[in-house]
Scaffold this motif. Structure first.
Motif, short mmCIF file in Angstrom:
data_model
loop_
_atom_site.label_atom_id
_atom_site.label_comp_id
_atom_site.label_asym_id
_atom_site.label_seq_id
_atom_site.Cartn_x
_atom_site.Cartn_y
_atom_site.Cartn_z
N ALA A 47 0.83 -1.20 0.00
CA ALA A 47 0.00 0.00 0.00
C ALA A 47 0.86 1.25 0.00
CB ALA A 47 -0.93 0.00 1.21
N ALA A 48 1.92 1.27 0.80
CA ALA A 48 2.81 2.42 0.84
C ALA A 48 3.50 2.62 -0.50
CB ALA A 48 3.85 2.24 1.95
N THR A 49 3.83 1.52 -1.17
CA THR A 49 4.46 1.61 -2.49
C THR A 49 3.50 2.16 -3.53
OG1 THR A 49 5.97 -0.22 -1.97
CG2 THR A 49 5.57 0.23 -4.31
N MET A 50 2.23 1.71 -3.50
CA MET A 50 1.24 2.24 -4.43
C MET A 50 0.96 3.71 -4.14
SD MET A 50 -1.42 -0.96 -5.06
CE MET A 50 -2.05 -0.97 -3.37
N HIS A 51 0.99 4.10 -2.87
CA HIS A 51 0.83 5.51 -2.51
C HIS A 51 1.93 6.34 -3.15
CE1 HIS A 51 0.92 9.15 -0.02
NE2 HIS A 51 -0.31 8.86 0.36
N PHE A 52 3.16 5.86 -3.05
CA PHE A 52 4.28 6.56 -3.69
C PHE A 52 4.07 6.65 -5.19
CE2 PHE A 52 8.34 6.57 -5.88
CZ PHE A 52 9.03 7.60 -5.25
N ALA A 53 3.52 5.59 -5.78
CA ALA A 53 3.35 5.56 -7.24
C ALA A 53 2.44 6.67 -7.73
CB ALA A 53 2.80 4.20 -7.67
N VAL A 54 1.37 6.99 -6.99
CA VAL A 54 0.41 7.99 -7.48
C VAL A 54 0.58 9.36 -6.83
CG1 VAL A 54 -1.34 6.31 -8.16
CG2 VAL A 54 -1.35 7.19 -5.82
N GLU A 55 1.33 9.43 -5.72
CA GLU A 55 1.51 10.71 -5.03
C GLU A 55 2.94 11.24 -5.10
OE1 GLU A 55 -0.83 12.59 -3.76
OE2 GLU A 55 -2.41 11.15 -4.24
N GLY A 56 3.89 10.36 -5.40
CA GLY A 56 5.28 10.80 -5.46
C GLY A 56 5.93 10.95 -4.11
N PRO A 79 3.47 7.54 2.34
CA PRO A 79 2.25 8.00 3.01
C PRO A 79 2.53 8.78 4.29
CG PRO A 79 2.52 5.63 3.29
CD PRO A 79 3.54 6.07 2.29
N GLY A 80 3.63 8.47 4.99
CA GLY A 80 3.89 9.15 6.25
C GLY A 80 2.75 8.96 7.22
N GLN A 81 2.45 9.98 8.00
CA GLN A 81 1.36 9.91 8.97
C GLN A 81 0.01 10.29 8.35
OE1 GLN A 81 1.74 8.76 12.17
NE2 GLN A 81 3.82 8.30 11.46
N VAL A 82 0.05 10.90 7.16
CA VAL A 82 -1.18 11.39 6.54
C VAL A 82 -1.25 10.89 5.10
CG1 VAL A 82 -2.61 13.41 6.04
CG2 VAL A 82 -1.02 13.46 7.97
N PRO A 83 -1.84 9.72 4.87
CA PRO A 83 -2.01 9.27 3.48
C PRO A 83 -2.87 10.24 2.69
CG PRO A 83 -2.44 7.49 5.05
CD PRO A 83 -2.35 8.76 5.84
N ALA A 84 -2.70 10.21 1.37
CA ALA A 84 -3.41 11.14 0.50
C ALA A 84 -4.92 11.00 0.66
CB ALA A 84 -3.01 10.91 -0.95
N ALA A 85 -5.59 12.15 0.70
CA ALA A 85 -7.05 12.15 0.72
C ALA A 85 -7.57 11.89 -0.68
CB ALA A 85 -7.57 13.49 1.25
N GLY A 86 -8.87 11.73 -0.80
CA GLY A 86 -9.49 11.48 -2.10
C GLY A 86 -10.49 10.37 -1.99
N ALA A 87 -11.64 10.56 -2.62
CA ALA A 87 -12.71 9.57 -2.52
C ALA A 87 -12.62 8.50 -3.60
CB ALA A 87 -14.07 10.26 -2.62
N ASP A 88 -11.64 8.63 -4.52
CA ASP A 88 -11.54 7.62 -5.58
C ASP A 88 -11.18 6.27 -4.95
OD1 ASP A 88 -8.29 7.22 -6.19
OD2 ASP A 88 -8.83 9.15 -5.30
N PRO A 89 -11.60 5.17 -5.59
CA PRO A 89 -11.42 3.85 -4.96
C PRO A 89 -9.97 3.46 -4.78
CG PRO A 89 -12.36 3.65 -7.17
CD PRO A 89 -12.41 5.09 -6.81
N PHE A 90 -9.04 3.95 -5.62
CA PHE A 90 -7.64 3.56 -5.47
C PHE A 90 -7.07 4.13 -4.17
CE2 PHE A 90 -3.04 3.78 -6.39
CZ PHE A 90 -2.82 2.45 -6.70
N ARG A 91 -7.27 5.42 -3.93
CA ARG A 91 -6.75 6.01 -2.70
C ARG A 91 -7.52 5.51 -1.48
NH1 ARG A 91 -5.68 9.34 -6.83
NH2 ARG A 91 -3.67 10.43 -6.84
N SER A 92 -8.80 5.22 -1.64
CA SER A 92 -9.56 4.63 -0.54
C SER A 92 -9.00 3.26 -0.19
CB SER A 92 -11.04 4.51 -0.93
OG SER A 92 -11.62 5.78 -1.12
#
Length: 355
Positions: A163-172, A175-188
């Motif tokens: 999950a942290a790797t996929m977070h890096f893939a779309v956010e650059g 995730p740290g302490q605050v993963p990216a917000a967003g209601a899209d199913p990938f970030r959810s």
């Protein structure tokens, strides 16, 4: 280390690969390029590390960089691995930009498949990160780094790292302490996998990634193409209704971002994650009931046919034959909403032009 040095009399060391400790080598016995890496571990962990490394040689999977050999040279253990031509996910994102969701989801599908095979063989990776995910020229993702000590981690740790790797893939960024917000199913999905309570079941993660790898959320379809024709929206409603019936209980996440549409127009409601429902798609009574899911479905179909979520007094200008169905679904009184059987008949009539 000289260029002419050989390991075990057959692996001729060549140039370093990237900025890490991995080197390209030529296997003179099999006439192929390989990658080699010194296995650096404290002396007290050496035997267990060698045991894990040798066990990894039995792991075979299309999305795994294979460990081909484990050898001792001059008292130093080395791993010999399959050479895969590609760029790491870390390099790709840092040198270019974050990946589109569909590409990140495809990489996630590959890595999850590799981890599932490894966990089934009793092997925990322990080092899933953007540097160990290689993107090939054909669009495939492969997971490197097997054979190193896993530090007694549990399989759930690999899923968190995915999950942290996929977070890096779309956010650059991690995730740290605050993963990216967003209601899209990938970030959810990412936020659900990073949750302290543990990730969703692997089957839910796999199904969601599979759909996101090839399909688009309904809100993205509407944003790109504009409001959809009533008959097409009714067909989407039927598909979502089928999933609600199969669910057999309150879903709680019916909204355009959780409805995925494939190239042929077929729709599918993603499994419920921890993100909940956006206010614009939450029934006014705020109850966790199947009638509330139907209100959310009505708001979702309203958005698809009108181009924006329902609001008090908002007119239905494009809904056509679908308008009476939406009026009933969006009733403030749950008792006035149609049953699921009634709704199926009404949506089918609109979808087939019989309304």
């Amino acid at each position: 280390m000289g260029e002419s040095r050989k390991l075990s009399g057959r692996y001729r060391l060549l140039n370093p690969l990237g900025a890490g400790s991995v080197r390209l080598a030529f296997d003179e016995a099999e006439h192929r390029d390989v990658a080699v890496r010194e296995l650096r571990v404290p002396p007290e962990l050496r035997e267990s590390a060698l045991f894990e490394a040798r066990r990894a040689t039995g792991l075979r999977h299309p999305s795994v960089v294979r460990v081909l050999d484990v050898l001792i040279e001059g008292g130093v253990p080395w791993l010999v691995m399959e050479f895969v031509s590609g760029v790491s996910l870390e390099q790709a994102v840092r040198s270019r930009r974050p990946l589109p969701v569909a590409q990140a989801a495809r990489a996630g599908v590959c890595v999850l498949s590799a981890l599932t095979a490894a966990h089934g063989a009793g092997i925990v990776h322990g080092r899933v990160d953007p540097g160990n995910v290689l993107l090939t020229a054909t669009g495939r993702a492969v997971l490197a780094g097997f054979g190193a000590p896993s530090l007694s981690m549990l399989p759930s740790a690999d899923l968190w790292s995915l999950a942290a790797t996929m977070h890096f893939a779309v956010e650059g960024r991690p995730p740290g302490q605050v993963p990216a917000a967003g209601a899209d199913p990938f970030r959810s999905l990412i936020r659900a996998m990073l949750h302290p309570a543990g990730p969703p079941p692997v089957e839910v993660v796999r199904e969601t990634l599979d759909r996101l790898a090839v399909d688009r959320p309904l809100d993205a379809v509407v944003e790109a193409s504009g409001p959809l024709p009533p008959a097409r929206v009714a067909a989407i409603g039927l598909a979502v209704l089928d999933r609600l019936v199969a669910c057999g209980a309150f879903h709680g996440g019916v909204q355009p971002g959780n409805v995925l549409v494939d190239d042929s127009g077929r729709a599918r409601l993603t499994p419920l994650l921890r993100s909940g429902t956006l206010p614009a798609y939450t029934a006014p009574e705020g109850a966790a009931t199947r009638a509330a899911d139907l209100w959310s479905l009505g708001a979702t179909l309203f958005t698809a046919v009108e181009g924006s979520p329902p609001a008090p007094g908002a007119p239905l200008t494009r809904a056509g034959a679908l308008a009476p169905v939406l009026f009933r679904l969006l009733s403030g009184d749950p008792a006035h909403r149609p049953t699921m059987d009634e709704l199926r008949r009404e949506l089918l009539a609109v979808a087939t032009g019989r309304a």
